[in-house]
Scaffold this motif. Structure first.
Motif, mmCIF file in Angstrom:
data_model
loop_
_atom_site.group_PDB
_atom_site.id
_atom_site.type_symbol
_atom_site.label_atom_id
_atom_site.label_comp_id
_atom_site.label_asym_id
_atom_site.label_seq_id
_atom_site.Cartn_x
_atom_site.Cartn_y
_atom_site.Cartn_z
ATOM 1 N N ASP A 4 2.074 -5.421 8.056
ATOM 2 C CA ASP A 4 0.764 -5.529 7.510
ATOM 3 C C ASP A 4 0.525 -6.585 6.697
ATOM 4 O O ASP A 4 1.592 -6.833 6.057
ATOM 5 C CB ASP A 4 1.386 -4.082 6.164
ATOM 6 N N LEU A 5 -0.497 -7.394 7.350
ATOM 7 C CA LEU A 5 -0.824 -8.653 6.617
ATOM 8 C C LEU A 5 -0.803 -9.013 4.790
ATOM 9 O O LEU A 5 0.425 -9.291 4.594
ATOM 10 C CB LEU A 5 -1.921 -9.168 6.665
ATOM 11 N N VAL A 6 -1.117 -8.228 4.818
ATOM 12 C CA VAL A 6 -1.428 -8.081 2.808
ATOM 13 C C VAL A 6 0.012 -7.970 2.126
ATOM 14 O O VAL A 6 0.260 -8.646 1.830
ATOM 15 C CB VAL A 6 -2.780 -6.764 2.489
ATOM 16 N N LYS A 7 1.169 -6.798 3.334
ATOM 17 C CA LYS A 7 2.598 -6.898 2.215
ATOM 18 C C LYS A 7 2.759 -8.238 2.584
ATOM 19 O O LYS A 7 4.033 -7.770 1.896
ATOM 20 C CB LYS A 7 2.618 -5.647 3.178
ATOM 21 N N PHE A 8 3.374 -8.209 3.404
ATOM 22 C CA PHE A 8 3.666 -9.682 4.500
ATOM 23 C C PHE A 8 3.645 -10.845 2.991
ATOM 24 O O PHE A 8 4.268 -11.476 2.181
ATOM 25 C CB PHE A 8 3.410 -10.106 5.947
ATOM 26 N N LYS A 76 -11.351 -5.596 -0.549
ATOM 27 C CA LYS A 76 -11.673 -4.650 0.265
ATOM 28 C C LYS A 76 -13.700 -5.411 0.834
ATOM 29 O O LYS A 76 -14.336 -5.469 -0.582
ATOM 30 C CB LYS A 76 -11.805 -3.639 0.160
ATOM 31 N N ASP A 77 -13.955 -5.171 1.322
ATOM 32 C CA ASP A 77 -15.367 -5.545 1.561
ATOM 33 C C ASP A 77 -15.899 -4.495 2.664
ATOM 34 O O ASP A 77 -15.413 -3.656 1.873
ATOM 35 C CB ASP A 77 -15.565 -6.559 2.596
ATOM 36 N N LYS A 78 -17.159 -4.481 1.945
ATOM 37 C CA LYS A 78 -17.744 -3.425 3.091
ATOM 38 C C LYS A 78 -17.660 -2.074 3.930
ATOM 39 O O LYS A 78 -18.301 -1.219 4.278
ATOM 40 C CB LYS A 78 -19.754 -3.077 2.970
ATOM 41 N N ASP A 79 -16.958 -2.886 4.663
ATOM 42 C CA ASP A 79 -16.209 -2.474 5.816
ATOM 43 C C ASP A 79 -15.004 -2.495 6.044
ATOM 44 O O ASP A 79 -14.140 -2.161 6.553
ATOM 45 C CB ASP A 79 -16.433 -3.191 6.811
ATOM 46 N N ASN A 80 -14.531 -2.033 4.358
ATOM 47 C CA ASN A 80 -13.047 -1.286 4.180
ATOM 48 C C ASN A 80 -11.968 -2.925 5.332
ATOM 49 O O ASN A 80 -10.890 -3.186 5.499
ATOM 50 C CB ASN A 80 -12.734 -1.004 5.387
ATOM 51 N N LYS A 81 -11.996 -4.166 5.156
ATOM 52 C CA LYS A 81 -11.809 -5.745 6.175
ATOM 53 C C LYS A 81 -10.857 -6.051 4.526
ATOM 54 O O LYS A 81 -12.194 -6.122 3.504
ATOM 55 C CB LYS A 81 -12.865 -6.484 6.432
ATOM 56 N N PRO A 82 -9.909 -6.977 4.602
ATOM 57 C CA PRO A 82 -9.329 -7.231 3.472
ATOM 58 C C PRO A 82 -10.015 -9.183 2.928
ATOM 59 O O PRO A 82 -10.677 -9.700 4.311
ATOM 60 C CB PRO A 82 -7.842 -7.400 3.885
ATOM 61 N N ILE A 83 -10.576 -8.697 2.279
ATOM 62 C CA ILE A 83 -11.113 -10.794 1.521
ATOM 63 C C ILE A 83 -9.557 -11.244 -0.049
ATOM 64 O O ILE A 83 -9.027 -10.197 -0.084
ATOM 65 C CB ILE A 83 -12.297 -10.679 1.119
ATOM 66 N N LEU A 84 -9.422 -12.010 0.882
ATOM 67 C CA LEU A 84 -7.708 -12.840 -0.164
ATOM 68 C C LEU A 84 -8.439 -13.888 -1.352
ATOM 69 O O LEU A 84 -9.212 -14.953 -0.108
ATOM 70 C CB LEU A 84 -6.641 -13.612 1.041
ATOM 71 N N HIS A 85 -8.007 -13.765 -1.906
ATOM 72 C CA HIS A 85 -8.906 -14.758 -3.522
ATOM 73 C C HIS A 85 -7.751 -15.812 -3.448
ATOM 74 O O HIS A 85 -7.250 -15.294 -4.084
ATOM 75 C CB HIS A 85 -9.586 -14.457 -4.107
ATOM 76 N N VAL A 86 -7.228 -16.880 -3.648
ATOM 77 C CA VAL A 86 -6.464 -18.111 -3.497
ATOM 78 C C VAL A 86 -7.147 -18.353 -4.872
ATOM 79 O O VAL A 86 -8.047 -19.432 -4.588
ATOM 80 C CB VAL A 86 -6.098 -18.716 -3.073
ATOM 81 N N ILE A 87 -7.614 -18.120 -6.561
ATOM 82 C CA ILE A 87 -7.521 -19.575 -7.193
ATOM 83 C C ILE A 87 -6.849 -20.115 -8.751
ATOM 84 O O ILE A 87 -5.712 -19.092 -8.969
ATOM 85 C CB ILE A 87 -8.625 -18.220 -8.355
ATOM 86 N N ILE A 143 -11.390 -18.073 -0.413
ATOM 87 C CA ILE A 143 -11.270 -17.460 0.161
ATOM 88 C C ILE A 143 -11.448 -17.546 1.802
ATOM 89 O O ILE A 143 -11.947 -17.655 2.441
ATOM 90 C CB ILE A 143 -13.428 -16.604 -0.360
ATOM 91 N N ILE A 144 -10.809 -16.170 1.684
ATOM 92 C CA ILE A 144 -10.373 -16.389 3.120
ATOM 93 C C ILE A 144 -10.466 -14.353 3.683
ATOM 94 O O ILE A 144 -10.175 -13.501 2.842
ATOM 95 C CB ILE A 144 -8.574 -15.791 3.241
ATOM 96 N N LYS A 145 -11.554 -14.385 4.512
ATOM 97 C CA LYS A 145 -11.940 -13.332 4.565
ATOM 98 C C LYS A 145 -11.781 -12.454 6.705
ATOM 99 O O LYS A 145 -11.433 -13.802 7.515
ATOM 100 C CB LYS A 145 -13.491 -13.172 5.711
ATOM 101 N N PHE A 146 -11.180 -11.373 7.093
ATOM 102 C CA PHE A 146 -10.106 -11.214 7.554
ATOM 103 C C PHE A 146 -11.241 -10.288 8.694
ATOM 104 O O PHE A 146 -11.276 -9.293 8.065
ATOM 105 C CB PHE A 146 -9.018 -10.767 7.504
ATOM 106 N N LYS A 147 -10.759 -10.300 9.637
ATOM 107 C CA LYS A 147 -11.597 -9.340 10.469
ATOM 108 C C LYS A 147 -10.512 -8.636 11.543
ATOM 109 O O LYS A 147 -9.481 -9.529 11.952
ATOM 110 C CB LYS A 147 -12.657 -9.603 11.214
ATOM 111 N N GLN A 148 -10.786 -7.373 11.872
ATOM 112 C CA GLN A 148 -9.880 -7.166 13.628
ATOM 113 C C GLN A 148 -10.175 -7.006 14.952
ATOM 114 O O GLN A 148 -11.350 -7.806 15.016
ATOM 115 C CB GLN A 148 -9.006 -5.551 13.322
#
Length: 148
Positions: A4-8, A76-87, A143-148
């Motif tokens: 799980d990338l989010v947890k990592f 999450k984006d509209k397709d439930n893909k994760p987006i990471l904001h580093v602010i 803003i980092i967007k991830f896809k599978q």
């Protein structure tokens, strides 16, 4: 590994990076906060060292920009893909440099100019993308967007 990338990311930032001694140099204490929806998980094959390099590059740049606070905010984006904001709340990036920051060997800090270039390269190899938003009151947002 497949994990799980989010947890990592959250565990690395909160349990490892936050403890780095260089964050307290010159009394510059940089607070780091991670927030994410409880149900957000993103199973992905990745090399932990590459994710650590991405995080270290972004967080070290915040440190160099004299940030006092960095937020890692997952959504999450509209397709439930994760987006990471580093602010961060640092000095930001001059507008004239925004189009250059991901270029090979571009640096404004006497660095090698490889950090953000390599960050972008690794994210794209994972099928993702990275962009920057400098239109904040102060600081910068990646803003980092991830896809599978």
């Amino acid at each position: 590994i497949k994990a799980d990338l989010v947890k990592f990311v959250n565990e690395y930032v909160m349990n490892v990076y936050r403890e780095y001694k260089h964050l307290a140099m010159n009394n510059q204490n940089m607070g780091i906060i991670c927030t994410s929806p409880k149900d957000l998980k993103f199973e992905l094959f990745f090399k932990p060292i590459e994710i650590i390099i991405i995080l270290d590059n972004l967080l070290n740049n915040s440190f160099k920009a004299k940030a006092k606070k960095v937020q890692l905010v997952w959504e999450k984006d509209k397709d439930n893909k994760p987006i990471l904001h580093v602010i961060d709340d640092g000095i930001g990036i001059p507008d004239k440099n925004l189009t250059k920051i991901f270029e090979f060997r571009f640096s404004t800090t006497n660095g090698s100019g490889l950090g953000l270039y390599h960050t972008k390269d690794v994210i794209e190899k994972l099928g993702g993308s990275i962009s920057v938003n400098n239109n904040l009151q102060e600081g910068v947002e990646f803003i980092i967007k991830f896809k599978q």
